[in-house]
Write a protein that holds these residues in place. Structure first.
Motif, PDB file in Angstrom:
ATOM      1  N   PHE A   5      72.390  95.372  88.661  1.00  0.00           N
ATOM      2  CA  PHE A   5      73.512  96.559  88.960  1.00  0.00           C
ATOM      3  C   PHE A   5      74.628  95.974  89.468  1.00  0.00           C
ATOM      4  CE2 PHE A   5      71.034  95.502  92.709  1.00  0.00           C
ATOM      5  CZ  PHE A   5      71.994  95.597  93.836  1.00  0.00           C
ATOM      6  N   ASN A   6      74.683  94.654  89.510  1.00  0.00           N
ATOM      7  CA  ASN A   6      75.982  94.146  90.172  1.00  0.00           C
ATOM      8  C   ASN A   6      76.657  92.883  89.157  1.00  0.00           C
ATOM      9  OD1 ASN A   6      74.228  92.237  90.877  1.00  0.00           O
ATOM     10  ND2 ASN A   6      75.026  91.768  92.903  1.00  0.00           N
ATOM     11  N   THR A   7      76.416  93.162  88.048  1.00  0.00           N
ATOM     12  CA  THR A   7      76.920  92.066  87.255  1.00  0.00           C
ATOM     13  C   THR A   7      77.748  92.822  85.839  1.00  0.00           C
ATOM     14  OG1 THR A   7      75.024  92.150  85.683  1.00  0.00           O
ATOM     15  CG2 THR A   7      74.921  90.384  87.575  1.00  0.00           C
ATOM     16  N   ASP A   8      78.591  92.120  85.284  1.00  0.00           N
ATOM     17  CA  ASP A   8      79.327  92.528  84.233  1.00  0.00           C
ATOM     18  C   ASP A   8      78.177  92.909  83.049  1.00  0.00           C
ATOM     19  OD1 ASP A   8      81.637  92.483  85.505  1.00  0.00           O
ATOM     20  OD2 ASP A   8      82.024  90.564  84.785  1.00  0.00           O
ATOM     21  N   ASP A   9      77.229  91.948  83.154  1.00  0.00           N
ATOM     22  CA  ASP A   9      76.247  92.210  81.867  1.00  0.00           C
ATOM     23  C   ASP A   9      75.146  93.025  82.519  1.00  0.00           C
ATOM     24  OD1 ASP A   9      74.532  91.732  79.936  1.00  0.00           O
ATOM     25  OD2 ASP A   9      73.492  89.795  80.691  1.00  0.00           O
ATOM     26  N   SER A  10      75.154  94.489  82.397  1.00  0.00           N
ATOM     27  CA  SER A  10      74.389  95.335  82.772  1.00  0.00           C
ATOM     28  C   SER A  10      73.320  95.603  81.815  1.00  0.00           C
ATOM     29  CB  SER A  10      75.094  96.898  83.316  1.00  0.00           C
ATOM     30  OG  SER A  10      74.176  97.713  83.654  1.00  0.00           O
ATOM     31  N   ARG A  11      71.977  95.482  82.040  1.00  0.00           N
ATOM     32  CA  ARG A  11      70.946  95.503  81.112  1.00  0.00           C
ATOM     33  C   ARG A  11      69.566  95.717  81.958  1.00  0.00           C
ATOM     34  NH1 ARG A  11      68.903  89.798  80.531  1.00  0.00           N
ATOM     35  NH2 ARG A  11      70.041  88.505  82.068  1.00  0.00           N
ATOM     36  N   VAL A  12      68.784  96.137  80.975  1.00  0.00           N
ATOM     37  CA  VAL A  12      67.330  96.397  81.531  1.00  0.00           C
ATOM     38  C   VAL A  12      66.298  95.461  81.061  1.00  0.00           C
ATOM     39  CG1 VAL A  12      65.380  97.999  81.477  1.00  0.00           C
ATOM     40  CG2 VAL A  12      67.699  98.963  81.649  1.00  0.00           C
ATOM     41  N   ILE A  13      65.803  94.885  82.094  1.00  0.00           N
ATOM     42  CA  ILE A  13      64.874  93.770  81.769  1.00  0.00           C
ATOM     43  C   ILE A  13      63.224  94.197  81.788  1.00  0.00           C
ATOM     44  CG2 ILE A  13      64.048  91.319  82.285  1.00  0.00           C
ATOM     45  CD1 ILE A  13      66.723  90.982  83.381  1.00  0.00           C
ATOM     46  N   SER A  14      62.541  94.197  80.666  1.00  0.00           N
ATOM     47  CA  SER A  14      61.038  94.585  80.691  1.00  0.00           C
ATOM     48  C   SER A  14      60.431  93.349  81.084  1.00  0.00           C
ATOM     49  CB  SER A  14      61.017  95.607  79.341  1.00  0.00           C
ATOM     50  OG  SER A  14      61.859  96.520  79.292  1.00  0.00           O
ATOM     51  N   GLY A  15      59.365  93.662  81.460  1.00  0.00           N
ATOM     52  CA  GLY A  15      58.448  92.477  81.718  1.00  0.00           C
ATOM     53  C   GLY A  15      56.917  92.837  81.065  1.00  0.00           C
ATOM     54  N   LYS A  16      56.070  92.057  81.100  1.00  0.00           N
ATOM     55  CA  LYS A  16      54.815  92.400  80.435  1.00  0.00           C
ATOM     56  C   LYS A  16      54.037  93.339  81.184  1.00  0.00           C
ATOM     57  CE  LYS A  16      52.002  88.513  82.430  1.00  0.00           C
ATOM     58  NZ  LYS A  16      51.283  87.425  82.123  1.00  0.00           N
ATOM     59  N   ASP A  17      53.265  94.197  80.639  1.00  0.00           N
ATOM     60  CA  ASP A  17      52.277  95.158  81.517  1.00  0.00           C
ATOM     61  C   ASP A  17      51.309  94.318  81.948  1.00  0.00           C
ATOM     62  OD1 ASP A  17      53.722  97.184  80.167  1.00  0.00           O
ATOM     63  OD2 ASP A  17      52.348  97.448  78.549  1.00  0.00           O
ATOM     64  N   GLU A  18      50.882  94.694  82.980  1.00  0.00           N
ATOM     65  CA  GLU A  18      49.952  94.112  84.280  1.00  0.00           C
ATOM     66  C   GLU A  18      48.617  95.160  84.074  1.00  0.00           C
ATOM     67  OE1 GLU A  18      49.916  91.057  85.419  1.00  0.00           O
ATOM     68  OE2 GLU A  18      51.928  90.352  85.110  1.00  0.00           O
ATOM     69  N   LYS A  19      47.627  94.450  83.683  1.00  0.00           N
ATOM     70  CA  LYS A  19      46.111  95.430  83.865  1.00  0.00           C
ATOM     71  C   LYS A  19      45.682  95.166  85.204  1.00  0.00           C
ATOM     72  CE  LYS A  19      44.776  95.058  79.019  1.00  0.00           C
ATOM     73  NZ  LYS A  19      43.855  95.001  78.045  1.00  0.00           N
ATOM     74  N   VAL A  20      45.367  96.597  85.657  1.00  0.00           N
ATOM     75  CA  VAL A  20      44.779  96.655  86.998  1.00  0.00           C
ATOM     76  C   VAL A  20      43.395  97.450  87.053  1.00  0.00           C
ATOM     77  CG1 VAL A  20      47.050  96.551  88.305  1.00  0.00           C
ATOM     78  CG2 VAL A  20      46.029  98.624  87.601  1.00  0.00           C
ATOM     79  N   GLU A  21      42.604  96.904  87.838  1.00  0.00           N
ATOM     80  CA  GLU A  21      41.069  97.504  88.291  1.00  0.00           C
ATOM     81  C   GLU A  21      41.252  97.629  89.507  1.00  0.00           C
ATOM     82  OE1 GLU A  21      38.017  95.332  86.318  1.00  0.00           O
ATOM     83  OE2 GLU A  21      38.852  95.386  84.291  1.00  0.00           O
ATOM     84  N   ILE A  22      40.784  98.973  89.673  1.00  0.00           N
ATOM     85  CA  ILE A  22      40.766  99.209  91.368  1.00  0.00           C
ATOM     86  C   ILE A  22      39.495  99.886  91.481  1.00  0.00           C
ATOM     87  CG2 ILE A  22      41.851 100.474  93.276  1.00  0.00           C
ATOM     88  CD1 ILE A  22      44.326 100.692  91.428  1.00  0.00           C
ATOM     89  N   GLY A  23      38.492  99.391  92.424  1.00  0.00           N
ATOM     90  CA  GLY A  23      37.261  99.766  92.526  1.00  0.00           C
ATOM     91  C   GLY A  23      36.822 100.485  93.856  1.00  0.00           C
ATOM     92  N   SER A  24      37.846  99.849  95.058  1.00  0.00           N
ATOM     93  CA  SER A  24      37.840 100.328  96.333  1.00  0.00           C
ATOM     94  C   SER A  24      38.954 101.420  96.430  1.00  0.00           C
ATOM     95  CB  SER A  24      37.958  99.371  97.169  1.00  0.00           C
ATOM     96  OG  SER A  24      39.436  98.724  96.964  1.00  0.00           O
ATOM     97  N   LYS A  25      38.978 101.921  97.776  1.00  0.00           N
ATOM     98  CA  LYS A  25      39.976 102.818  98.105  1.00  0.00           C
ATOM     99  C   LYS A  25      41.560 102.328  98.050  1.00  0.00           C
ATOM    100  CE  LYS A  25      37.667 106.480 100.709  1.00  0.00           C
ATOM    101  NZ  LYS A  25      37.622 107.424 101.844  1.00  0.00           N
ATOM    102  N   MET A  26      41.590 101.134  98.354  1.00  0.00           N
ATOM    103  CA  MET A  26      42.998 100.518  98.546  1.00  0.00           C
ATOM    104  C   MET A  26      42.797  98.922  98.114  1.00  0.00           C
ATOM    105  SD  MET A  26      44.948  98.031 100.352  1.00  0.00           S
ATOM    106  CE  MET A  26      44.233  97.781 101.864  1.00  0.00           C
ATOM    107  N   GLN A  27      43.916  98.746  97.259  1.00  0.00           N
ATOM    108  CA  GLN A  27      43.985  97.245  96.622  1.00  0.00           C
ATOM    109  C   GLN A  27      45.421  96.960  96.538  1.00  0.00           C
ATOM    110  OE1 GLN A  27      41.403  96.714  93.600  1.00  0.00           O
ATOM    111  NE2 GLN A  27      42.119  94.770  92.810  1.00  0.00           N
ATOM    112  N   GLU A  28      45.694  95.710  96.918  1.00  0.00           N
ATOM    113  CA  GLU A  28      47.231  95.132  96.827  1.00  0.00           C
ATOM    114  C   GLU A  28      47.160  93.973  95.956  1.00  0.00           C
ATOM    115  OE1 GLU A  28      49.422  94.640 100.798  1.00  0.00           O
ATOM    116  OE2 GLU A  28      49.096  92.762 100.246  1.00  0.00           O
TER     117      GLU A  28
END
Length: 292
Positions: free
Chosen positions: A265-288
């Protein structure tokens, strides 16, 4: 001058298709309208368990007590919130006629029709539909003055006191499908000592009111949701580490995917960079998760 590039990260969990307009309306219960009501001028409501009782008076929300004609007529004995600098009003003969009960006028600020400072109670019966079963249920109170305490069927949910953002309460475990009694205690006394002449609470700007204004609603959502996102940028490396906390209130394991995008947002080269998808598995109530 060398420009430094920063990035803001946008994160989504892909758990199915997006909701349609119909599905969105099915996930909102508008709570505006008539509520049961009681003034607690002696502050006995907590000790006497008013959250278990059926309140008798009524008001309309969103709104303040003043708008609903609730409270006391302003008088010489009113316990105002703001500072009265010139006390001559109370004894000077020039103001005598304005100190009379049938002609009471006060020169320090705009005189409200009704005035009240202390706790009051608001109550409404709510029917939770069967289609909300298993969903996360949030209560949103857009603007409250000042402190709110929420009870569902006599069970205390919590207390909040912000003057600038909505009071949000998680009612997932308390509001299963069926009928429930929602009771809210609102206290507009000086909860935090920010100064009696602060414009957010003072009578100078008529902000020493009691009530709930703005949008008031229940919303059902996905039981798996992002609770917190923290971004730790590394300017030298032009990178960022994401720390993401995900909650799972669904009662069973969840498999999903992070889709991460970063936009400069603060350069002349304004662009969107897409990263790879990250798979997640959540078995408990909270995970970081931490993602570089």
């Amino acid at each position: 001058m060398k420009k430094t590039c920063f990035y803001l990260a946008a994160i989504m969990i892909l758990a199915g298709s997006c909701n349609t307009r119909t599905e969105q309306s099915e996930n909102i219960i508008d709570l505006s309208g008539e509520w049961k009501f009681a003034i607690d001028s002696l502050d006995r409501g907590i000790d006497e368990s008013w959250y278990m009782k059926d309140l008798r008076e009524t008001v309309n929300l969103p709104g303040s007590m003043t708008e609903n004609g609730k409270g006391d007529d302003p008088s010489l004995t009113t316990d105002w919130t703001g500072t009265i600098v010139d006390s001559s009003y109370f004894y000077d003969k020039r103001y005598a006629k304005y100190r009379e009960p049938d002609n009471f006028k006060i020169p320090f600020w705009l005189k409200p029709v009704k005035y009240y400072k202390g706790p009051s109670w608001y109550q409404k019966n709510v029917q939770i539909p069967e289609i909300w079963k298993g969903k996360r249920i949030m209560l949103s109170l857009e603007r409250c003055h000042w402190e709110t305490t929420v009870f569902v069927d006599g069970q205390k949910i919590g207390t909040q006191n912000s003057l600038s953002v909505p009071h949000l309460y998680d009612l997932t475990e308390s509001m299963v499908p069926g009928n429930h009694k929602l009771t809210i205690r609102v206290d507009n006394r000086m909860i935090i000592p920010i100064g009696i002449n602060s414009h957010s609470v003072s009578d100078h700007t008529q902000t020493s009111w009691n009530g709930i204004v703005g949008d008031i609603f229940l919303e059902a959502g996905n039981p798996v949701y992002i609770e917190d996102v923290q971004v730790y940028p590394d300017i030298v490396q032009k990178s960022a580490k994401l720390r993401i906390m995900i909650m799972n209130q669904g009662g069973k394991a969840f498999n999903g995917t992070f889709s991460i995008n970063a936009e400069s947002f603060n350069t002349d080269d304004s662009r969107v960079i897409s990263g790879k998808d990250e798979k997640v598995e959540i078995g408990s109530k909270m995970q970081e998760f931490e993602i570089d």
